[in-house]
Structure formats: C-alpha cells, structure tokens
Write a protein that holds these residues in place. Structure first.
Motif, mmCIF file in Angstrom:
data_model
loop_
_atom_site.group_PDB
_atom_site.id
_atom_site.type_symbol
_atom_site.label_atom_id
_atom_site.label_comp_id
_atom_site.label_asym_id
_atom_site.label_seq_id
_atom_site.Cartn_x
_atom_site.Cartn_y
_atom_site.Cartn_z
ATOM 1 N N LEU A 1 137.549 49.025 18.255
ATOM 2 C CA LEU A 1 137.882 49.983 19.239
ATOM 3 C C LEU A 1 139.144 50.974 19.173
ATOM 4 O O LEU A 1 138.964 51.935 19.393
ATOM 5 C CB LEU A 1 137.953 49.215 20.596
ATOM 6 C CG LEU A 1 136.748 48.392 21.046
ATOM 7 C CD1 LEU A 1 137.313 47.869 22.321
ATOM 8 C CD2 LEU A 1 135.410 49.325 21.028
ATOM 9 N N ALA A 2 140.049 50.542 18.461
ATOM 10 C CA ALA A 2 141.141 51.285 18.113
ATOM 11 C C ALA A 2 140.810 52.501 17.172
ATOM 12 O O ALA A 2 141.220 53.657 17.353
ATOM 13 C CB ALA A 2 142.501 50.343 17.524
ATOM 14 N N ASP A 3 140.226 52.021 16.099
ATOM 15 C CA ASP A 3 139.910 53.091 15.226
ATOM 16 C C ASP A 3 138.718 53.976 15.855
ATOM 17 O O ASP A 3 138.596 55.401 15.620
ATOM 18 C CB ASP A 3 139.202 52.275 14.010
ATOM 19 C CG ASP A 3 140.339 51.591 13.017
ATOM 20 O OD1 ASP A 3 141.293 51.990 13.255
ATOM 21 O OD2 ASP A 3 139.774 50.940 12.126
ATOM 22 N N ASN A 4 137.906 53.576 16.628
ATOM 23 C CA ASN A 4 136.762 54.483 17.308
ATOM 24 C C ASN A 4 137.580 55.361 18.315
ATOM 25 O O ASN A 4 137.189 56.521 18.591
ATOM 26 C CB ASN A 4 135.913 53.696 18.231
ATOM 27 C CG ASN A 4 134.609 53.215 17.192
ATOM 28 O OD1 ASN A 4 134.070 54.340 16.820
ATOM 29 N ND2 ASN A 4 134.421 52.053 16.914
ATOM 30 N N ALA A 5 138.774 55.060 18.841
ATOM 31 C CA ALA A 5 139.754 56.058 19.681
ATOM 32 C C ALA A 5 140.308 57.110 18.824
ATOM 33 O O ALA A 5 140.190 58.296 19.305
ATOM 34 C CB ALA A 5 140.734 55.005 20.417
ATOM 35 N N LEU A 6 140.598 56.726 17.662
ATOM 36 C CA LEU A 6 141.102 57.575 16.773
ATOM 37 C C LEU A 6 140.085 58.648 16.359
ATOM 38 O O LEU A 6 140.483 59.920 16.081
ATOM 39 C CB LEU A 6 141.777 57.071 15.416
ATOM 40 C CG LEU A 6 142.370 57.628 14.268
ATOM 41 C CD1 LEU A 6 143.645 58.487 14.831
ATOM 42 C CD2 LEU A 6 142.528 56.979 13.018
ATOM 43 N N GLN B 1 140.796 45.318 18.787
ATOM 44 C CA GLN B 1 140.638 44.998 17.267
ATOM 45 C C GLN B 1 138.866 44.647 17.581
ATOM 46 O O GLN B 1 138.223 44.494 16.255
ATOM 47 C CB GLN B 1 141.118 44.117 16.573
ATOM 48 C CG GLN B 1 142.538 44.621 16.188
ATOM 49 C CD GLN B 1 142.601 45.930 15.549
ATOM 50 O OE1 GLN B 1 141.872 46.232 14.381
ATOM 51 N NE2 GLN B 1 143.435 46.847 16.224
ATOM 52 N N ALA B 2 138.213 44.457 18.632
ATOM 53 C CA ALA B 2 136.807 44.045 18.541
ATOM 54 C C ALA B 2 136.099 45.106 18.351
ATOM 55 O O ALA B 2 136.512 46.152 18.450
ATOM 56 C CB ALA B 2 136.552 43.720 19.938
#
Length: 521
Positions: free
Chosen positions: A362-367, A405-406
């Motif tokens: 989810l963090a990388d998708n936010a980026l 991180q999911a």
C-alpha cells in the motif's frame, strides 16, 4: 448425550449447515447456516469481506468448504465443481460475464452446455423459445460483441434457463443495467419464482432488495448477523444490520451551484480504432469548481474512451490542445503527469492493475500517483513521508488492513477502493475524475467515499463522477447527464431531474440536439 443430528427438511431446496471456510489469515465463513425454499427470492447481504462471495462459490462448487454440510432437495451432497452444480440444477450469473465476444449467442450457450446438448444450430429454436417465454428475447445468430450489456446479461441468464434450473444465483445483476432493463429483469425473476425456481440475489442496492426479495440473510465478518423480511425494513435498518453502525449511512447531501469552470471539454470527437470499442461524437462538458457532475450510462457507451482522453492516457494532437482545458489552460495534448501537475487526480474504473499494482505494498501504491507531492527529493524516495501518507490514508478513510506493507491484492474491493480514493483526495486536487467510485462496495464503504467526495467538493474542487449506479448519482451529484453510443446528453440540475429522464438519456433519447460537431480528431 450428544445432541441428535437434525433430519434434513425436505421442504427446503437448499440448506447449508455450519459452513466454514478458512484462508491464510482469514476466516471467510464461520459456521454459516442458510436455507432457501422453492419459489423463494432470497437476498444475501453484507459488507465487502463479509463472506458472501466465498459462500456463493461453495454453493456453485468453485470452492469446497472446510467443514459443514450442503443439503440439496433433502439429500446431502459434496459439491465438487460447477459441472456437478449445473447437473443438479444450480446456475450462477457472475458479476463479470464470461462470454466470447466474437462468437454468436448460440455458440456461447452451446459451449457452456457441452456437446451432448447439441450443436449451436440445433439449440437455436430452444434459445428462441426460452428467451421469449421469459420476456428476454434474443437472436441466437447475433454476435455477442454487437449486443448491449443488458442483452449480454440475458445470454448468461438464458444459458442457465436452458438447463432444468432449480436455483439461480445472481451476483450484482443490476449494476450494468438501465432502470428500464432492471425492471424487465425483475419481471423475469418474479416469473421464475412463481414457477418454483429459487433465486439467490446478491446486491448492494438496498431499495432493489426491498422491492424484490421475500427474505434476506445478512452476513457480517463471516458470520450470520441476522435474518429479515426486506420489505418490512427501511434502507437504514438493512444497512445497520450489514455494518453494525449507528451513524447515518444513507444521506441526502445538499446540492451546490459551483463557481468558475475548471474542466472544459469542447466538441471532442474521437474515432476508436478498436472494432469493439466506442467512438466519441462532439462531446461538450463543463465542470465548475465546487460542484459534482455525474455522468450515467450503460457500460460500453464511451465511458472508458472519455476517461482516457481526460486523464491523458489518450492524447489529442497539439493542434487540438484546447479541446480540453483545465482552468483555461489547454491540456488535450499533455501526458498524465503533466495534467496532474495542473491539479488532476484520477480514480480509474479498474482497481487492480490500473488504480493499484496488485503485488506492491500500500505504501508503494501511495507513491505511484503522489510522488509529485514531496515524496521524492533529488531523485530519492523519502520513505518516511511515503509511509506517513499511506498511514494517513488508512486512518482517515477507515481502510481495513494489517499495515502499510500489505499488498494491494490482499484488500477487499471496498477497502482497496477507499485507499485509492483517499490517495487521490489527500493530494488536494483541483479536479477529481472518479469512475464508478463505489462499484461493488458495501454500504458502509460507500458512505465513507461519498462523505469524502462531498467534503472535497465543499473545499472548492471540481469533481466528475462516471457511474452506472443511478442512486449514487442522484445522491451526490449537483448536475447530471448521460452517455449513449459516444454522445453526451445536456447536463441538468439534479434537483430538476427525474429517474425516467436519465433512463431516456441512457437509451439515447436526448432532450435537445447536440452542439454542432467539429472535425473529427
């Protein structure tokens, strides 16, 4: 002494007893009991992640339960696969159709029924007979790609009715239909029920459930939360059974007038090279800051093409840059990142693969879409800021997930939709374009999304919502229009618009002539 095992009730068509199914880290179904009688239209309700889909797959043999028993017409059965379910008289129409577009109606039905049923030519008379009997007329020789979405759904239903059907499972059957097509479907379902067919009806449209269904089972967190007679309940009562909240979930939001025009689309015509796609014809559209404009339409009538042109995934020639303007600035020739710098945020129709990368956290998708907002400095990702943004999205939009991180694919549809929408809204856009913002999400998630859209509107943003859910559009839109065959109706204040008006627009019966068409781009 142990309690005696109850004798199966021969009056029930289907009984499910203590059905449980566990996936890694998730108890999807927890000792669920469900019974359906002959001639009964039974609703299965619940928020996203409540266990509805898993239970349907168990009935249809796609998935096997870990424990519990299925009793079909008084006999215990082990439902091993869909073929066995169909042989028993169980049919299912999934939310996403499984038809081959380049084949005819008869060829699609013959493929599903197997060679023993006969050749497509041999099946044509029966297809005509069954479709006419249930008021769902079909021409067996027509290619599927030439059919409307409503007609394609008829193919799926007729394919089930060609068998000796005793239980028909429908998953969100009206999500792709016009109001008139939905009414026609209900006539057919009531007739089927009157002839003794049992129907299991899954829908998030509570008004439809109340109008159609004799009874309902409500799931919450994988368990049965209750049973009710829908037409004896209000939408609010049904919603609270589903999500267990006391807050108002279904609200009529005040309408807004809007300020200056931010999005201006002027006479855009675009030829789609895809033979199965839809070309756009002289599209004119204005969205003001501080308003929500809703665009209705049955899928396949130009929504995807319009979204691609507005987002920048499809661009026009530099000479036609002023066909689309943001705040008076021509953008039709710009790439998506350049449009985002001018204030665009975008929620696509497809969550996984378009709105989010399934395997990424989810963090990388936010980026992915927010990198222009201080998350990258001198070419380096600011990990602490990315984590903070993801955590804020999760907290503010009530996303149910273990942590940032999911992976995106681990979230239910409603939770992933809340994350994607939250990611876009927290960028404080001047223009938000959202496609089907609450498609397939439960009433609680829909309420969260609607409140967020209204708050963004009240903050001065221009918002364009493209949806097939007319209830949603009437609820949140300040002005309404519709797309049909690549043409746009005029926009009208929601307060002055009737449901039947939008239904006519969706069928191409516009109130006024379209503006003169410019040269096709």
């Amino acid at each position: 002494m142990p309690n005696p095992v109850p004798i199966p009730d021969p009056t029930h068509r289907l009984q499910m007893r203590k059905i449980s199914k566990r996936y890694p880290g998730c108890l999807a179904n927890d000792a669920i009991d469900l019974s359906i009688d002959p001639g009964e239209i039974h609703a299965l309700l619940g928020e996203n992640g409540a266990g509805k889909s898993t239970l349907m797959k168990i009935i249809y043999g796609v998935t096997q339960a870990d424990s519990g028993e299925i009793i079909w017409q008084g006999q215990r059965v082990n439902m091993r696969n869909p073929g066995q379910a169909r042989s028993l008289g169980i049919g299912m129409v999934f939310q996403h159709f499984s038809l081959f577009e380049t084949l005819t109606v008869a060829q699609n039905i013959a493929l599903a029924m197997g060679g023993a049923a006969g050749t497509p030519k041999q099946l044509e008379p029966k297809i005509r007979e069954v479709s006419q009997r249930y008021g769902m007329a079909l021409e067996p020789e027509r290619l599927v790609h030439s059919l409307s979405i409503g007609e394609r759904q008829r193919v799926e239903i007729i394919r089930c009715l060609m068998q000796d059907i005793r239980l028909l499972i429908l998953d969100e059957p009206t999500s792709v239909l016009t109001p008139q097509e939905a009414d026609d479907l209900f006539v057919t379902l009531r007739r089927l029920a009157s002839e003794g067919c049992s129907i299991l009806f899954i829908s998030h449209k509570l008004s439809e459930v109340r109008a159609l269904c004799h009874s309902a089972t409500v799931l919450r967190g994988g368990r049965v939360a209750g049973h009710c007679v829908p037409n004896e309940c209000s939408d609010q009562q049904l919603a609270r059974l589903m999500v267990g909240e006391t807050a108002e979930l279904i609200t009529d939001y005040p309408k807004a007038m809007g300020g200056d025009v931010f999005l201006n689309v002027k006479g855009v015509s675009w030829h789609n090279p895809d033979p199965f796609g839809c070309s756009l014809k002289a599209i004119n559209l204005e969205v003001h800051g501080g308003e929500i404009v809703g665009i209705a339409g049955v899928a396949g009538n130009g929504q995807d093409e319009l979204l691609a042109l507005l987002s920048g995934e499809q661009r026009l020639h530099h000479n036609d840059a002023d066909r689309i303007c943001f705040g008076g600035q021509p953008v039709a020739h710009l790439r998506p990142d350049a449009r985002r710098k001018l204030g665009l945020a975008f929620v696509p129709a497809e969550r996984l693969g378009h709105g989010a990368v399934p395997e990424l956290s989810l963090a990388d998708n936010a980026l992915l879409t927010a990198f222009q907002h201080g998350l990258v400095s001198n070419g380096l990702i600011q990990r602490s800021k990315v984590e903070a943004l993801a955590e804020e999205i999760i907290h503010r939009f009530g996303v149910k997930t273990p942590d940032t991180q999911a992976p995106a694919r681990s979230l239910s549809g409603g939770n992933l939709q809340k994350f994607i929408l939250g990611r876009e809204i927290l960028q404080q856009p001047k223009l938000l374009i959202a496609a089907h913002p609450t498609w397939g999400v439960d009433v609680g998630a829909a309420a969260t999304i609607h409140r967020a859209l209204i708050a963004l509107r009240d903050g001065g943003a221009a918002i364009l919502v493209i949806s097939e859910d007319l209830d949603e559009l009437f609820q949140i839109s300040d002005r309404l229009g519709a797309l049909c065959s690549g043409q746009m109706s005029t926009l009208k204040a929601t307060a002055d618009t009737r449901l039947i008006d939008v239904g006519r627009w969706m069928a191409g019966q516009f109130d006024a002539p379209q503006s003169p068409a410019p040269a096709t781009v």
